[in-house]
Design a protein around this motif. Structure first.
Motif, short mmCIF file in Angstrom:
data_model
loop_
_atom_site.label_atom_id
_atom_site.label_comp_id
_atom_site.label_asym_id
_atom_site.label_seq_id
_atom_site.Cartn_x
_atom_site.Cartn_y
_atom_site.Cartn_z
N ILE A 40 0.57 -1.33 0.16
CA ILE A 40 -0.33 0.10 0.13
C ILE A 40 0.52 1.08 -0.07
O ILE A 40 0.84 2.32 -0.85
CB ILE A 40 -0.93 0.72 1.25
N LEU A 41 2.16 0.60 0.63
CA LEU A 41 2.93 2.54 1.06
C LEU A 41 3.57 2.64 -0.82
O LEU A 41 3.94 3.78 -0.60
CB LEU A 41 3.82 2.26 1.80
N LYS A 42 3.86 1.35 -1.05
CA LYS A 42 4.55 1.29 -2.55
C LYS A 42 3.53 2.15 -3.93
O LYS A 42 3.82 2.85 -4.09
CB LYS A 42 5.49 0.58 -2.84
N THR A 43 2.23 1.77 -3.08
CA THR A 43 0.95 1.72 -4.46
C THR A 43 1.03 3.88 -4.32
O THR A 43 1.18 4.63 -4.77
CB THR A 43 -0.19 1.65 -4.26
N HIS A 44 0.72 4.09 -3.18
CA HIS A 44 0.65 5.45 -3.28
C HIS A 44 2.12 6.73 -2.15
O HIS A 44 1.82 7.78 -2.23
CB HIS A 44 -0.44 5.45 -1.94
N ARG A 45 3.05 6.17 -2.52
CA ARG A 45 4.24 6.59 -2.84
C ARG A 45 4.86 8.32 -2.83
O ARG A 45 4.91 9.22 -2.59
CB ARG A 45 5.61 5.51 -2.72
N ASP A 46 4.34 8.54 -4.06
CA ASP A 46 4.72 9.41 -5.45
C ASP A 46 3.98 10.38 -4.73
O ASP A 46 3.88 11.73 -4.39
CB ASP A 46 4.23 9.63 -6.82
N GLN A 47 2.58 10.49 -4.31
CA GLN A 47 1.41 10.88 -3.75
C GLN A 47 1.48 11.91 -2.63
O GLN A 47 1.59 12.35 -1.19
CB GLN A 47 0.21 10.30 -4.08
N CYS A 48 2.02 10.99 -1.62
CA CYS A 48 2.04 10.71 -0.35
C CYS A 48 3.92 11.79 -0.11
O CYS A 48 3.70 12.23 0.96
CB CYS A 48 2.32 9.23 0.96
N GLU A 49 4.76 10.87 -0.79
CA GLU A 49 5.64 12.22 -0.79
C GLU A 49 5.47 13.86 -0.48
O GLU A 49 6.85 14.46 -0.95
CB GLU A 49 7.19 11.58 -1.73
N ARG A 50 4.72 14.22 -2.19
CA ARG A 50 4.15 15.03 -2.27
C ARG A 50 3.68 15.89 -1.05
O ARG A 50 3.64 17.09 -1.24
CB ARG A 50 3.60 15.54 -4.12
N GLU A 51 2.67 15.56 -0.21
CA GLU A 51 1.63 15.45 0.34
C GLU A 51 2.26 16.11 1.44
O GLU A 51 3.45 16.97 1.96
CB GLU A 51 0.85 14.71 0.97
N ASN A 52 3.29 14.72 1.97
CA ASN A 52 4.19 15.31 2.98
C ASN A 52 5.62 14.30 3.74
O ASN A 52 5.78 13.14 3.94
CB ASN A 52 3.49 15.59 4.69
N ARG A 53 6.53 14.38 2.61
CA ARG A 53 7.99 13.88 2.92
C ARG A 53 8.28 13.15 3.41
O ARG A 53 8.29 11.27 3.99
CB ARG A 53 8.89 14.20 1.58
N ALA A 54 8.62 14.10 4.89
CA ALA A 54 9.25 13.38 6.53
C ALA A 54 8.00 12.82 6.54
O ALA A 54 8.44 11.62 6.72
CB ALA A 54 9.39 14.52 7.21
N TRP A 55 7.35 12.55 6.95
CA TRP A 55 6.04 11.83 7.65
C TRP A 55 5.84 11.30 6.92
O TRP A 55 5.74 9.36 7.27
CB TRP A 55 4.75 12.65 7.36
N PHE A 56 6.23 10.60 5.78
CA PHE A 56 5.90 9.41 4.79
C PHE A 56 6.67 8.50 5.00
O PHE A 56 6.52 7.20 5.43
CB PHE A 56 5.44 9.71 3.33
N TYR A 57 7.89 8.90 4.92
CA TYR A 57 9.17 8.57 5.71
C TYR A 57 8.90 7.65 6.88
O TYR A 57 9.10 6.46 6.73
CB TYR A 57 10.80 8.88 5.32
N TYR A 58 8.99 8.39 7.62
CA TYR A 58 8.83 8.01 9.43
C TYR A 58 7.96 6.82 9.14
O TYR A 58 7.53 5.85 9.87
CB TYR A 58 8.21 8.91 10.59
#
Length: 455
Positions: free
Chosen positions: A70-88
């Protein structure tokens, strides 16, 4: 080392929501990671522990793979929203397993580099470094997180890390005390959090063995474990049952200790320490019972010679001869030399027993030092000595006088094994008179406790 405490619970499974600048997709990602941790921590709420204990780790790994997809599927969008939080969240998901994960380490480093104010990511990075064995760096992460925002996760994590640091005895003692303080602060921030109570119990138990074995510390440890056991998430932690069993074993509450090791083993089949402890303790108890029943397996002729020598106790009683002795505080105690059969459970005030050593009891765990004695009537009891210096003890044929003996009835019914015998517990070897002479300070050394997976 004789005993083992484990703080193996993941202390950083947090439930903090992303900031207001984050979108719905990132909130969904956090929910997915939260659900992963809930699945792990509450697995046995929905699965039969006796049937599914072997499958838990595999099932958690399967859930992790789904979450990572699921993380991989939405990675691009989530990184645009808040990259640090997504990596966390990504690093947090990878940190679900108890082993060190190098990928989680690199991802969490990126998270805090992108947003150094992200307290939750610092906590997760500290957890990862701790699993790697980098205790100082882990400590720095937790301390840094606390400076940014007071939180229970950093406090209890610091408590665990501090107890593993220190190069000298004084440094270690100070760190143990500081560890208790941090754990208490974590509990005070949320008295309903069972994980914080578990860490506090471990901190008190470590302090008990490190700081002179004050009985109050052991009571505080057991009280904290009882509080932790009220929380379902903490109750599902194998280290709660393992550490409590370590304390119960020291107290010679063997039935509950065996049950605790057994429960810990069911909760985490991959962890071998509870299984080993349960097996070794049961073997030890069965061996003691056999040696008590068979009077050390000595021949009747030698036993009779012991009985004869005990008929004139004056020489063997040493300072206890004459029916009294003076305590270190100057108090005069009247003592009556009595037979083993006349002792009752608990402390036998103003009594002294004298016996001959018929055997030592070998064990995987050197604490307590265990031997068996017979008195003049050839009744046989086991004796357990705590805080005995390494390499010290008694041998077959030694006479041993024990003032005001504390008797415990050992009764165990576990895994189709039934054990029953009487034991005299001695918390300080310095009260013993061996071959007519009082044991000296050289015979005394505090029992130490060791650690396994993590502290």
């Amino acid at each position: 080392m004789a005993n083992n405490i484990d703080d193996g619970t993941s202390s950083c499974s947090t439930n903090v929501k992303p900031n207001g600048n984050s979108g719905d997709k990132l909130r969904q990602i956090q929910d997915n990671v939260d659900q992963l941790y809930y699945f792990r921590d509450h697995f046995f709420d929905n699965h039969d522990i006796n049937k599914e204990s072997n499958n838990k780790n595999k099932e958690v790994e399967n859930e992790l793979k789904k979450t990572l997809d699921i993380l991989k599927t939405h990675r691009d969008q989530c990184e645009r929203e808040n990259r640090a939080w997504f990596y966390y969240q990504w690093g947090r998901a990878l940190n679900i397993t108890p082993e060190f994960n190098p990928e989680a380490l690199e991802i969490l480093k990126k998270a805090v580099k992108l947003d150094y104010k992200l307290t939750e990511a610092w906590n997760e990075l500290g957890e990862c470094l701790w699993r790697k064995g980098d205790m100082e760096d882990a400590k720095n992460c937790f301390e840094g997180a606390l400076r940014r925002a007071p939180n229970k996760v950093s406090l209890r994590s610091l408590s665990m890390v501090l107890r593993q640091l220190g190069n000298t005895k004084d440094e270690k003692k100070k760190n143990v005390l500081d560890g208790v303080t941090k754990a208490k602060e974590a509990v005070n921030m949320d008295i309903e959090d069972g994980i914080s109570w578990l860490v506090l119990g471990n901190a008190y138990l470590t302090a008990f063995f490190t700081l002179g074995q004050d009985p109050k510390l052991l009571k505080q440890s057991m009280a904290a474990y009882r509080q932790a056991n009220r929380d379902q998430a903490a109750r599902n932690q194998p280290d709660l049952h393992y550490n409590r069993a370590v304390a119960l074993k020291y107290e010679e509450e063997y039935q509950e200790a065996l049950e605790g090791f057994s429960k810990s083993q069911l909760l985490d089949q991959s962890w071998q320490a509870p299984k080993s402890k349960e097996r070794d303790l049961l073997q030890y108890l069965k061996k003691v019972q056999s040696l008590v029943v068979n009077k050390g397996q000595l021949k009747q002729k030698r036993l009779q010679s012991f009985s004869t020598s005990l008929s004139n106790p004056s020489k063997d009683l040493g300072p206890y001869v004459g029916g009294k002795y003076v305590t270190s505080g100057g108090r005069s105690i009247v003592l009556e030399n009595v037979a083993l059969s006349s002792l009752h459970p608990g402390i036998n005030v103003e009594k002294v027993v004298l016996g001959k050593v018929v055997c030592q009891v070998s064990s995987e765990d050197p604490i307590p030092f265990t031997f068996c004695i017979v008195d003049q009537r050839l009744d046989c009891y086991s004796v357990t000595i705590y805080n005995l210096a390494q390499g010290q003890g008694v041998i077959i044929g030694d006479s041993v006088a024990i003032p005001e003996p504390f008797v415990q009835l050992v009764n165990v019914d576990h895994n189709e094994s039934v054990v029953s015998y009487r034991n005299i517990r001695v918390d300080s070897p310095m009260v013993l008179v061996v071959n007519g002479k009082k044991f000296g300070l050289d015979k005394h050394a505090p029992s130490e406790i060791g650690f396994t997976k993590s502290q």
